[in-house]
Design a protein around this motif. Structure first.
Motif, PDB file in Angstrom:
ATOM      1  N   HIS A   1      47.988  51.069  42.627  1.00  0.00           N
ATOM      2  CA  HIS A   1      47.069  51.327  43.219  1.00  0.00           C
ATOM      3  C   HIS A   1      46.857  51.928  44.203  1.00  0.00           C
ATOM      4  CE1 HIS A   1      45.177  46.617  41.158  1.00  0.00           C
ATOM      5  NE2 HIS A   1      44.426  48.458  40.905  1.00  0.00           N
ATOM      6  N   ARG A   2      48.673  52.247  45.119  1.00  0.00           N
ATOM      7  CA  ARG A   2      48.358  52.942  46.174  1.00  0.00           C
ATOM      8  C   ARG A   2      49.364  54.085  46.255  1.00  0.00           C
ATOM      9  NH1 ARG A   2      50.202  46.869  47.630  1.00  0.00           N
ATOM     10  NH2 ARG A   2      52.616  46.702  45.712  1.00  0.00           N
TER      11      ARG A   2
ATOM     12  N   GLY B   1      49.253  41.669  50.649  1.00  0.00           N
ATOM     13  CA  GLY B   1      48.603  43.179  50.445  1.00  0.00           C
ATOM     14  C   GLY B   1      47.894  42.951  49.027  1.00  0.00           C
ATOM     15  N   GLU B   2      47.287  43.949  48.860  1.00  0.00           N
ATOM     16  CA  GLU B   2      46.518  44.217  47.969  1.00  0.00           C
ATOM     17  C   GLU B   2      45.045  43.660  47.587  1.00  0.00           C
ATOM     18  OE1 GLU B   2      46.285  45.445  44.273  1.00  0.00           O
ATOM     19  OE2 GLU B   2      47.654  46.744  45.118  1.00  0.00           O
TER      20      GLU B   2
ATOM     21  N   THR C   1      52.079  42.089  44.577  1.00  0.00           N
ATOM     22  CA  THR C   1      53.022  42.756  43.971  1.00  0.00           C
ATOM     23  C   THR C   1      52.426  42.277  42.485  1.00  0.00           C
ATOM     24  OG1 THR C   1      53.977  44.682  45.547  1.00  0.00           O
ATOM     25  CG2 THR C   1      53.861  44.704  42.290  1.00  0.00           C
TER      26      THR C   1
END
Ligand code: PLP
Length: 414
Positions: free
Chosen positions: A63-64, A261-262, A285
């Motif tokens: 994704h990043r 995150g995410e 992650t």
């Protein structure tokens, strides 16, 4: 039954077995007979290859990144979501959330759903045949919010008593959570009916499908189920990975389970806005190779066909019951009309552990104990059972070896 061995088998069992490297191994000098599939299933070569491929060819975070490897990893990861969506016929990808497994999925729903909807005096309904992972998360939230945990009782056959379920349903019930298939009794619950009854009172239902996902075709839209959870490792994929399906209308109303995150859109020190579904529930992650392995596992299972698997396993199960019934003093624990996967039994008053140890010396892997369902063992007033649990790669000859093994162990232990 001899006839069944040669006809009616909807796939080439020898070809299938050759695709699972571990099935070619020996234990204590005997060819392995693996009958502990309810605990975890074995992995076909395509799943093992998919993991090696990921680590040798495109290991990267998802994704990043704009770089090539990250795009490949993201594509593989998101392809797994689509495969899982299709496997259970979910309406949208945003309803598929990656988890660590069944336990993690139930904890996610319990914590997040309770925060949004559970009030003092409310109740949650579970059943008498739960795995501990569908008891403890609900006990925790009931304690947190002053709610009550209610239990649908079962009878001596290991079937839920639906007239008692009817009595439990009222306007203080916030959710019903139960197993599609029992891991210790093999009971296949009448989930259509249970969902229909709950929905008449607008109560959502969660199906713990840890023991259904590898045995039965599942269509979440047809079932009209609100939440469904399963573990990748029970359906020939890697451990540490699972799926939570939730209807968008519920997931939208539920707060995130974890932060990180995410799962965010924007973060300042004052305020965070959350990401859209499904990412709102996927902090940090993820288990990337787990998803890639699950993708390969689900595709592999689909290539054989759940209907074929169901048909073959029903024959194998029937054969196992018939052959095990010839053993003196063997009694089945759980005799529901509709069963799949696991056969639980006791032989005389032999402790299941002693039986399991001798079977192991004969290369036969079964599970002994309470199978994380202590209330089920308390109900039957036994310390545990010997559980043989089957998969489509098991054979009629392996059933014969189990029966011979139990007879031999019985002679030694009696
Ligand atoms: N529910 C049932 C019915 C199970 O059989 C199991 C595992 O055996 C679980 C939940 C928990 O699954 P996991 O340990 O993969 O989270």
């Amino acid at each position: 039954m001899e006839k069944l061995k040669s006809i009616d088998i909807p796939f080439d069992i020898h070809k299938i077995r050759a695709e699972f490297p571990i099935l070619q191994t020996e234990v204590h000098g005997h060819p392995l007979v693996y009958l502990d599939n309810a605990a975890t299933t074995q992995k076909p070569q395509v799943v093992i290859d998919s993991l090696v491929e990921y680590y040798t060819q495109y290991n990267s975070n998802v994704h990043r990144g704009v770089h090539h490897l990250s795009q490949l990893a993201t594509d593989g990861f998101e392809a797994a979501r689509r495969t899982a969506q299709q496997y259970i016929n979910a309406g949208s990808e945003s309803e598929i959330i990656f988890t660590k497994g069944t336990t993690d999925g139930i904890n996610l729903v319990a914590q997040s759903f309770a925060k949004a909807f559970l009030k003092p005096g409310d109740s949650i309904i579970i059943s008498a045949m739960e795995h501990h992972s569908n008891i403890v998360p609900w006990q925790i939230v009931c304690q947190q919010y002053g709610a009550e945990l209610k239990v649908i009782p079962m009878d001596e056959n290991g079937e839920l008593i639906l007239s008692e379920y009817d009595k439990l349903l009222n306007d203080r019930v916030r959710l019903v959570s139960l197993p599609y298939v029992s891991n210790s009794l093999g009971t296949v619950n009448p989930v259509d009916l249970i969902i229909e009854k709950a929905h008449k009172s607008d109560i959502p239902v969660l199906l713990d499908s840890a023991q259904a996902i590898q045995h039965l075709p599942i269509d979440v839209q047809k079932l009209d189920v609100d939440f469904l959870v399963f573990s990748s490792h029970k359906v020939f994929g890697p451990t540490g990975m699972g799926i939570l399906y939730g209807k968008e209308k519920w997931l939208d109303l539920m707060p995130p389970y974890q932060g990180g995150g995410e799962m965010i859109k924007t973060v300042t020190f004052e305020k965070t806005t959350y990401n859209e579904l499904p990412f709102k529930f996927e902090a940090g992650t993820p288990h990337i190779e787990g998803a890639i392995g699950l993708d390969a596992a689900l595709k592999y299972t689909q290539s054989i066909g759940l209907e074929n698997i169901q048909k073959y396993e029903a024959l194998l199960y029937q054969y196992a019951i018939e052959q095990l019934s010839t053993i003196d003093s063997l009694r089945f624990i759980g005799q529901a009309k509709h069963r799949a996967g696991a056969v639980s039994m006791m032989v005389g008053d032999i402790h299941p552990f002693d039986m399991g140890e001798i079977l192991d010396k004969l290369g036969i892997a079964v599970r002994t104990g309470h199978h994380c369902t202590e209330p089920v063992m308390n109900f039957f007033k036994i310390p545990g059972t010997i559980r043989a649990s089957f998969s489509f790669y098991n054979t009629f000859e392996e059933v014969d070896r189990l029966v011979t093994g139990i007879k031999r162990a019985k002679a030694m232990l009696s």
